[in-house]
Design a protein around this motif. Structure first.
Motif: not given
Length: 461
Positions: A33-37, A71-75, A246-247
């Motif tokens: 569930g990668c919300a808002d990714e 490069n793909c998973h920008a968020t 990740h943040s």
């Protein structure tokens, strides 16, 4: 030479107009569930130089800090780039203690993932493997970029413990920064009570604060996938519950602020369950409520309300404006010792004024002589360790005068409750006073003594 991911995949934002039932199915089908990714497709990746383990590392110039995964998973790339992990190699090199044995934990290597033996930077010395990148924890992304499906996505482990061979503890350990060793001694790591109580295991009210999966989803809204997510064994409150890999939105890569004076505070989110009767079990996890001055039972009617001293909350001096980090000031106390050996305490036993062992290291012992307790963190507000120790003894004397034995129940009084049949009293550890600029000043012991005396008198009267 570059390769190219070819299978099309859209992020969550691309599905928002679909029916709710279909949205739920897609949320479960995507990576946890990668919300808002934002996930991009048709992106290139460089062939790995670690041909044995197939780590990808940085794409293009390592100075740009664009990971092959990012490069793909920008968020996730955008969030990670702001963290200390993204600067791990430079941080090591600029320190005064850089050594070759440190390098595996400051690069993509065999540390943090299931690999054994030299890998990544350790094997190739290629700068594309500098810093703690995605693959440091997730493992090689080679299979996924060549066949980008949910089934090929490398999942990290959230396991923590001194005996774990994966996860945060492989690097955040040892005398340099013994996070996992101290955490393992803390109540956050203990699952015995949970496992022994069937009512606790099945209660949806308990899981958000007592079990790792529930805490991630309910308390912090984290739905990302990981190795243990589908397991049935309960997980403790491990590193990733409080820290976000990740943040860097909050200091220390925490999932919430430790300075907010409300229930969004990282610690208060759980330590604010129930502060006052009616309940057959009494207050539960009320520590945060006491610091905030909310719903913590009976308070003496003339106890230094904000109208008297606007720098103090209604119920407790420790919630005053001079204590910027609230709970963490006392419960995540850090210090270093050099004898008999160098040791850096990182405060992850979460014990306030912890008992120290004969080497000066913090323990989780509940009872020890006051001279064996660590009062260093108290100097954030108190003028000295000795002054804080004196205040502590004064509180103990007030508790004794209120009918509580010196060797028991003191935590209940300090944390906002007393045994059944007695009224709850927030005596507070000192009616601290701050100057009007907001900076911490010396505590007024005369006023503090009067408050404690009045609280004790009202309590036993």
């Amino acid at each position: 030479m570059s390769g190219r991911a070819t299978e099309s995949k859209r992020g969550w934002r691309g599905f928002r107009a679909l029916p709710a039932a279909m949205l739920l199915g897609l949320a479960l089908g995507l990576l946890g569930g990668c919300a808002d990714e934002d996930v991009f497709i048709e992106r290139a990746f460089d062939e790995p130089t670690d041909l044995e383990n197939r780590f990808l590392g940085y794409f293009g110039d390592p100075a740009d800090k664009l990971t092959a995964c990012g490069n793909c998973h920008a968020t996730y790339q955008g969030g990670w780039a702001q963290t200390a992990h993204a600067d791990a190699w430079a941080g090591l090199q600029s320190s005064d203690h850089a050594a070759e044995y440190c390098e595996p934990c400051h690069t993509i290597s065999e540390a943090g993932n299931p690999l054994e033996g030299d890998a990544g930077w350790v094997l190739t010395r290629d700068p594309r493997y500098h810093d703690v990148q995605c693959e440091s924890c997730h493992g090689s992304g080679w299979a996924h970029v060549n066949d980008p499906k949910v089934e090929t996505a490398p999942l990290c482990s959230v396991e923590a413990g001194t005996d774990a061979t994966v996860g945060c503890g492989e690097c955040h350990s040892d005398t340099h920064h013994p996070f996992v060793e101290q955490w393992e001694l803390s109540a956050h790591a203990v699952m015995a009570a949970w496992e022994e109580s069937s009512s606790t295991r099945t209660s949806s009210r308990c899981t958000p604060c007592h079990e790792g999966r529930g805490a991630l989803v309910v308390t912090f809204g984290e739905y990302s996938n990981y190795l243990e997510k589908s397991g049935t064994d309960p997980l403790p409150i491990m590193c990733v519950v409080c820290h976000d890999p990740h943040s860097a939105e909050f200091e220390g890569q925490l999932r919430a602020s430790i300075s907010e004076r409300n229930r969004t505070n990282l610690c208060v989110r759980c330590h604010a369950n129930r502060g006052a009767p009616p309940s057959s079990h009494g207050p539960h996890g009320a520590q945060g409520l006491l610091v905030l001055g909310e719903a913590v039972g009976w308070i003496p009617p003339d106890y230094l309300a904000p109208s008297v001293d606007p720098f103090l909350p209604e119920a407790h001096a420790h919630g005053g404006s001079g204590n910027e980090e609230l709970c963490a000031t006392c419960h995540v106390a850090t210090f270093s010792i050099t004898e008999p050996e160098t040791f850096n305490s990182v405060g992850h036993t979460f014990q306030a004024i912890a008992c120290l062992d004969e080497e000066g290291k913090p323990t989780t012992e509940e009872e020890c002589d006051v001279t064996e307790r660590d009062f260093r963190a108290c100097t954030e507000c108190h003028a000295s360790e000795e002054e804080a120790r004196t205040d502590f003894l004064a509180l103990k004397a007030a508790e004794h005068a209120a009918g509580l034995p010196l060797d028991g129940h003191e935590r209940r009084l300090r944390h906002g409750s007393v045994p059944h049949g007695r009224r709850s009293v927030a005596a507070g550890r000192g009616a601290g006073r701050h100057d009007r600029s907001g900076s911490a000043g010396r505590f007024d012991h005369g006023r503090r003594g009067r408050v404690l005396e009045r609280a004790a008198r009202l309590y036993i009267g």
